[in-house]
Enzyme design. Structure first.
Site, PDB file in Angstrom:
ATOM      1  N   ARG B 136       0.807  -1.228   0.000  1.00 54.17           N
ATOM      2  CA  ARG B 136       0.000   0.000   0.000  1.00 54.17           C
ATOM      3  C   ARG B 136       0.838   1.274   0.000  1.00 54.17           C
ATOM      4  O   ARG B 136       0.343   2.333   0.344  1.00 54.17           O
ATOM      5  CB  ARG B 136      -0.981  -0.006   1.172  1.00 54.17           C
ATOM      6  CG  ARG B 136      -1.919  -1.170   1.104  1.00 54.17           C
ATOM      7  CD  ARG B 136      -3.111  -1.132   2.010  1.00 54.17           C
ATOM      8  NE  ARG B 136      -3.702  -2.449   1.950  1.00 54.17           N
ATOM      9  CZ  ARG B 136      -3.379  -3.452   2.757  1.00 54.17           C
ATOM     10  NH1 ARG B 136      -2.539  -3.261   3.755  1.00 54.17           N
ATOM     11  NH2 ARG B 136      -3.909  -4.634   2.610  1.00 54.17           N
ATOM     12  N   GLY B 197      -1.160 -10.418   9.118  1.00 54.52           N
ATOM     13  CA  GLY B 197      -0.997 -11.848   9.400  1.00 54.52           C
ATOM     14  C   GLY B 197      -2.038 -12.321  10.371  1.00 54.52           C
ATOM     15  O   GLY B 197      -3.200 -12.006  10.256  1.00 54.52           O
ATOM     16  N   GLU B 199      -2.238 -15.604  10.904  1.00 60.02           N
ATOM     17  CA  GLU B 199      -2.467 -17.012  10.557  1.00 60.02           C
ATOM     18  C   GLU B 199      -1.977 -17.952  11.648  1.00 60.02           C
ATOM     19  O   GLU B 199      -2.546 -18.992  11.882  1.00 60.02           O
ATOM     20  CB  GLU B 199      -1.794 -17.347   9.234  1.00 60.02           C
ATOM     21  CG  GLU B 199      -2.627 -16.961   8.018  1.00 60.02           C
ATOM     22  CD  GLU B 199      -2.841 -15.471   7.905  1.00 60.02           C
ATOM     23  OE1 GLU B 199      -1.949 -14.704   8.308  1.00 60.02           O
ATOM     24  OE2 GLU B 199      -3.906 -15.064   7.446  1.00 60.02           O
ATOM     25  N   ASN B 277      -9.202  -8.699  13.250  1.00 58.30           N
ATOM     26  CA  ASN B 277      -9.997  -9.749  13.882  1.00 58.30           C
ATOM     27  C   ASN B 277      -9.214 -10.509  14.947  1.00 58.30           C
ATOM     28  O   ASN B 277      -7.993 -10.575  14.894  1.00 58.30           O
ATOM     29  CB  ASN B 277     -10.521 -10.730  12.825  1.00 58.30           C
ATOM     30  CG  ASN B 277      -9.407 -11.409  12.079  1.00 58.30           C
ATOM     31  OD1 ASN B 277      -8.660 -10.774  11.343  1.00 58.30           O
ATOM     32  ND2 ASN B 277      -9.241 -12.690  12.277  1.00 58.30           N
ATOM     33  N   ASP B 319     -15.160 -12.057  10.733  1.00 59.81           N
ATOM     34  CA  ASP B 319     -13.904 -11.568  10.146  1.00 59.81           C
ATOM     35  C   ASP B 319     -14.014 -10.119   9.679  1.00 59.81           C
ATOM     36  O   ASP B 319     -13.427  -9.741   8.674  1.00 59.81           O
ATOM     37  CB  ASP B 319     -13.465 -12.474   8.981  1.00 59.81           C
ATOM     38  CG  ASP B 319     -12.008 -12.226   8.581  1.00 59.81           C
ATOM     39  OD1 ASP B 319     -11.206 -11.883   9.469  1.00 59.81           O
ATOM     40  OD2 ASP B 319     -11.685 -12.362   7.398  1.00 59.81           O
ATOM     41  N   ASP B 321     -12.531  -7.260  10.226  1.00 60.16           N
ATOM     42  CA  ASP B 321     -11.395  -6.467  10.734  1.00 60.16           C
ATOM     43  C   ASP B 321     -11.739  -4.975  10.807  1.00 60.16           C
ATOM     44  O   ASP B 321     -12.301  -4.432   9.865  1.00 60.16           O
ATOM     45  CB  ASP B 321     -10.184  -6.565   9.803  1.00 60.16           C
ATOM     46  CG  ASP B 321      -9.578  -7.940   9.762  1.00 60.16           C
ATOM     47  OD1 ASP B 321     -10.333  -8.900   9.565  1.00 60.16           O
ATOM     48  OD2 ASP B 321      -8.356  -8.051   9.922  1.00 60.16           O
ATOM     49  N   TRP B 485     -12.677  -1.797  -5.031  1.00 56.49           N
ATOM     50  CA  TRP B 485     -11.548  -2.153  -4.162  1.00 56.49           C
ATOM     51  C   TRP B 485     -10.411  -1.134  -4.249  1.00 56.49           C
ATOM     52  O   TRP B 485      -9.328  -1.328  -3.708  1.00 56.49           O
ATOM     53  CB  TRP B 485     -11.052  -3.560  -4.509  1.00 56.49           C
ATOM     54  CG  TRP B 485     -10.356  -4.265  -3.406  1.00 56.49           C
ATOM     55  CD1 TRP B 485      -9.008  -4.318  -3.189  1.00 56.49           C
ATOM     56  CD2 TRP B 485     -10.947  -5.025  -2.344  1.00 56.49           C
ATOM     57  NE1 TRP B 485      -8.727  -5.064  -2.069  1.00 56.49           N
ATOM     58  CE2 TRP B 485      -9.905  -5.503  -1.529  1.00 56.49           C
ATOM     59  CE3 TRP B 485     -12.267  -5.346  -1.997  1.00 56.49           C
ATOM     60  CZ2 TRP B 485     -10.121  -6.297  -0.395  1.00 56.49           C
ATOM     61  CZ3 TRP B 485     -12.485  -6.132  -0.880  1.00 56.49           C
ATOM     62  CH2 TRP B 485     -11.417  -6.591  -0.091  1.00 56.49           C
TER      63      TRP B 485
END
Lengths: 275, 589
Positions: B136, B197, B199, B277, B319, B321, B485
């Site tokens: 970004r 991340g 994950e 999240n 989810d 966020d 988007w």
């Protein structure tokens, strides 16, 4: 037998003026498989999925042919299914979890589990993810598998190391065993059928099954029944496979055991290194 | 006023050098906040500390935008999603591509490449990045260009030579940490960086580094004891909630990553940002509010200490966020001018708060299809959840709106100072959610969620809307085939700009939404337009290069509908409209 294959057979029969009913038996069992993913399968036919396919093909009186595609490319197994079985290019996937979505599963033909693997000489007292010794060990795990969630729930993931064999072509499930042997990690948590075949090369390691658990307040599943799969609409192939599984249970189990696959029978099993 | 500022700026710097009035030597003596007042440049990712993305330039206006044409273009050398925007400092344009994160400095007088830099990265980062290998944009301050690399490195480059001055590792890909957001440089001395991340149960944090040497000044975690979350006596909310609202030690893997945008109020010396999240996707595995995930935080810039925190989605089950941009504007409500923060959340609600104390002024849906909550209770500030759309173990829940990618994701809105409207790029997808399904990762069985996303009511998957912050309602809606988007840019000329995933770059009337002009770029657009001047002429620049979560199917070569956390199904037909490939495209009259 798929509808499409029946249609082909019918056309053939017409062209040949219906001289015989025999050609149906000559139709191959078209298996979708990874050309380079031991111990599951490879192009040379050395994996346990290859051997299981041979056994099933033999039982059905059908020669086995393969449609090869990596299961570990972009999109992983779901994309593999999309491009092979569900695209009609082949008719059977030999090894999927029972209750898988988007396919028609057979009855389960074996049950196995995630396991801990560590150096025998350490004599760790590990029976579940709640075993205290895990708090002091670096834990290797395959990412995006149930143990990852279990490690998160207990905050054990903070001293863990992820492996990504299931998404990375060229890597081997044995890599996590090498990491245990070298001491890079103290204990591995991985799917037993992925490493049973390699355990014979690591006589200093021992594996212990990881039982299902509710200890952290939520259901954690580490034991999975495994099945074969046909296309969602292909009940004929699924029924044929179910028949072959029912009639050849012992032979299939013998193949699995020859690849070091531990058939799960309960939380007390301990698999020592095999020679 | 801004014109005056530009004129003054020119007067101050005109003696500095012969290469033009924007010179590096001169800028180093000018505070970043003042530079951001110069509409001829674009010195911060979100244009200014308030993140308004509104240009005071008006050479291009409604009456002549139809004559806008391509001025120059350049390939970025990368093919994955380009979610960022260039910076323009003096006579040089800087931008960063998607992974592998090429950084370029382009001389605006002849478009030659002054320098190029590509960081050496840990390739494991590629396997843990959830939603395409996006970036970004870069930051600027103290004569340096600050580069965030996917693998967690923050690299300060000398803006003249492109040579690294310092490098820090703000995250570790082996723990699932990656870095996709743009840094914010505050007061010419602090580099504020988030983390992506989660994950592997990463506990999110916001870090501030000394721009001189990369030394870490503070780090504020999104969960944990108050000593970790930098909550002390000056905090208006409950104490120790970052621990007490979690089961056992789950706060240690509490999520709340910080991968969105950051804004700053120099007068209050407050940084504003949102957290993502909570740790694991499956809500039944983490009872409690899971603070401070899904929270808008205000923190002291020098110490990182929290001033207030407002949790938008306690115990997230979808989810959603909370990382989208915080736009700082002064709103005139009920006859009073209130220093406000306006935030369009993934969860479909627009939040307007008093940024001095976090008091909720307004919370309303900006898409009527939003159904997971009926409304926000203005007394408690909590959403009133509709139990029919609560995800839970073993239950199929259908028709949840919005889908996991939200009514709006990170694509930043702009504040049109002329009309007083926010120009907001939005998504319009819904989802079916199955919390427990047996799946197979090649070679490894597991149990996971299956999410299927599909277009919301009306069939359009996105829209750009204008939001009246005083009335709390949508003024106009420009429907888009795909999620909108990319970010928006509003201008004093009364024209707003945005790009679409099917490749169009559009100019619309800021007051009515009427389309005034469009151009089809080489790839779909998920980047954010900027405006700058060079040689007295106004330019509009945009990065074209589709990807990101919304186009993950195309970016990662996926066609299986449930892949990419369900996103693939929602954009199966994108291939009929565009292809991958990064380009900078710049327009002028």
């Amino acid at each position: 037998m798929t509808l499409r294959r029946l249609a082909v057979a019918a056309a053939f029969a017409l062209a040949a003026a219906a001289v015989t009913a025999a050609p149906a038996a000559a139709q191959p069992l078209r298996v979708c498989a990874d050309p380079d993913y031991m111990p599951f399968s490879n192009r040379a036919g050395q994996g346990f999925e290859n051997k299981l396919a041979q056994a099933v093909g033999h039982a059905l009186g059908e020669p086995v042919t393969y449609v090869w595609r990596s299961m570990r490319g972009p999109g992983g197994f779901d994309q593999f299914l999309h491009d092979t079985l569900n695209a009609g290019r082949c008719d059977v996937v030999m090894n999927v979890p029972y209750a898988s979505e988007n396919v028609l599963v057979t009855r389960p033909y074996y049950v196995s589990s995630y396991v801990f693997v560590y150096a025998k000489k350490r004599k760790y007292d590990i029976t579940s993810l709640d075993s205290p010794v895990l708090r002091d060990l670096k834990i290797g795990f395959e990412q995006d598998t149930p143990p990852e969630t279990g490690l998160k729930l207990r905050a054990l993931i903070l001293h863990s190391k992820p492996f990504d064999v299931g998404d990375t072509p060229g890597e081997s499930p044995a890599d996590i065993l090498a990491a245990v042997k070298s001491g890079q990690i103290g204990v591995a948590v991985t799917w037993q059928p992925s490493i049973g075949y390699f355990m014979r090369s690591y006589p200093g390691l021992v594996s212990v099954p990881l039982p299902n658990s509710r200890a952290a307040g939520t259901v954690e599943q580490y034991v999975f029944p495994m099945a074969m799969a046909a296309r969602k609409t292909d009940t004929r192939t699924r029924d044929a496979l179910d028949g072959a599984i029912g009639r050849n249970k012992d032979e299939l189990q013998r193949v699995l055991r020859s690849f070091g696959v531990l058939i799960y029978t309960g939380p007390s099993d301990v698999q020592g290194a095999q020679t | 006023m801004r014109r005056v500022a530009v004129a003054l700026f020119a007067a101050v710097t005109v003696t500095a050098a012969a290469v033009g009035y924007h010179t590096v030597a001169a800028q180093q003596r000018i505070a970043l906040a003042d530079m951001a007042q110069d509409s001829g440049q674009w010195v911060m990712p979100s244009q200014n500390y308030s993140a308004t993305r509104h240009s005071a330039l008006d050479e291009i206006k409604a009456s002549n935008v139809g004559a806008l044409k391509v001025a120059w273009t350049m390939s970025t050398g990368a093919t994955r999603g380009h979610e960022g925007q260039p910076l323009v400092i003096g006579d040089t344009l800087y931008f960063e591509s998607a992974y592998p994160n090429h950084v370029y400095a382009i001389d605006l007088s002849d478009y030659h490449i002054k320098w190029q830099y590509t960081p050496k990265q840990d390739p494991f980062a590629v396997s843990v990045a959830c939603c395409d290998l996006v970036n970004r944009g870069v930051g600027y301050g103290d004569g340096k260009i600050i580069v965030n690399a996917l693998d967690g490195q923050v690299i300060a480059l000398d803006m003249n030579s492109g040579k690294p001055v310092w490098t820090v590792h703000n995250g570790d890909p082996a723990m699932g940490q990656t870095l996709t957001s743009a840094p914010l440089i505050i007061k010419d001395k602090l580099v504020v960086v988030g983390v992506s991340g989660g994950e592997f149960g990463v506990r999110g944090y916001l870090s501030a580094y000394d721009i001189k040497n990369g030394k870490r000044v503070w780090r504020a975690y999104s969960a944990g004891p108050d000593s970790d979350t930098l909550i002390g006596a000056g905090f208006s909310g409950p104490k120790n909630a970052g621990r007490s609202t979690w089961n056992g030690e789950q706060w240690k893997v509490g999520g709340g990553t910080t991968w969105g945008w950051y804004s700053y109020d120099p007068k209050l010396n407050s940084i504003y940002y949102g957290t993502g999240n909570p740790g694991t996707w499956n809500p039944t595995q983490r009872p409690g509010d899971n603070k401070w995930s899904m929270t808008i935080f205000a923190r002291d810039a020098d110490t990182g200490m929290a001033k207030w925190g407002y949790q938008m989605t306690p115990h997230d089950a979808w989810d959603y966020d909370g990382v989208n941009e915080m736009i700082l504007v002064d709103l005139n409500m009920n006859g009073r001018t209130i220093p406000s923060l306006v935030h369009f959340d993934r969860n479909g609600f627009a939040y307007e708060l008093d940024r001095r104390n976090g008091k909720l002024l307004l919370a309303k849906k900006f898409d009527p299809s939003v159904n997971w909550a009926t409304h926000v209770d203005m007394t408690s500030g909590r959403p009133v959840v509709d139990p029919r759309y609560m995800t839970k173990a073993g239950t199929n829940v259908s028709g949840i709106c919005p889908a996991a990618m939200g009514s709006k994701d990170q694509q930043p809105a702009s504040y049109d100072e002329e009309s007083g409207y926010f120009i907001v790029p939005t998504n319009h997808n819904c989802m079916d959610y199955k919390a427990f399904a047996v799946k197979y990762k090649s070679g490894f069985p597991f149990v996971g969620a299956i999410v299927k996303m599909y277009p919301g009511p009306g069939g359009n998957r996105g829209a750009v809307i204008a939001w009246d912050p005083i009335k709390g309602e949508v003024v106009w809606t420009d429907k888009e085939r795909f999620p909108a988007w990319g970010g928006t840019l509003s201008t004093k000329g009364g024209v707003s700009f945005y790009g679409t995933m099917d490749g169009w770059f559009k100019a619309v009337d800021s007051k009515t939404g009427k389309e005034l002009w469009k151009f089809h770029t080489p790839s779909g657009i998920i980047g954010n337009p900027i405006s700058y001047t060079h040689g007295g002429k106004q330019y509009i620049a945009i990065l074209s290069g589709v990807g990101g979560w919304a186009a993950l199917g195309m970016a990662a070569g996926l066609t299986e509908p449930t892949a990419g956390l369900g996103a693939v199904n929602a954009a199966q037909d994108l291939k009929n409209y565009t292809q991958l490939g990064g380009d900078l495209v710049v327009f002028s009259l």
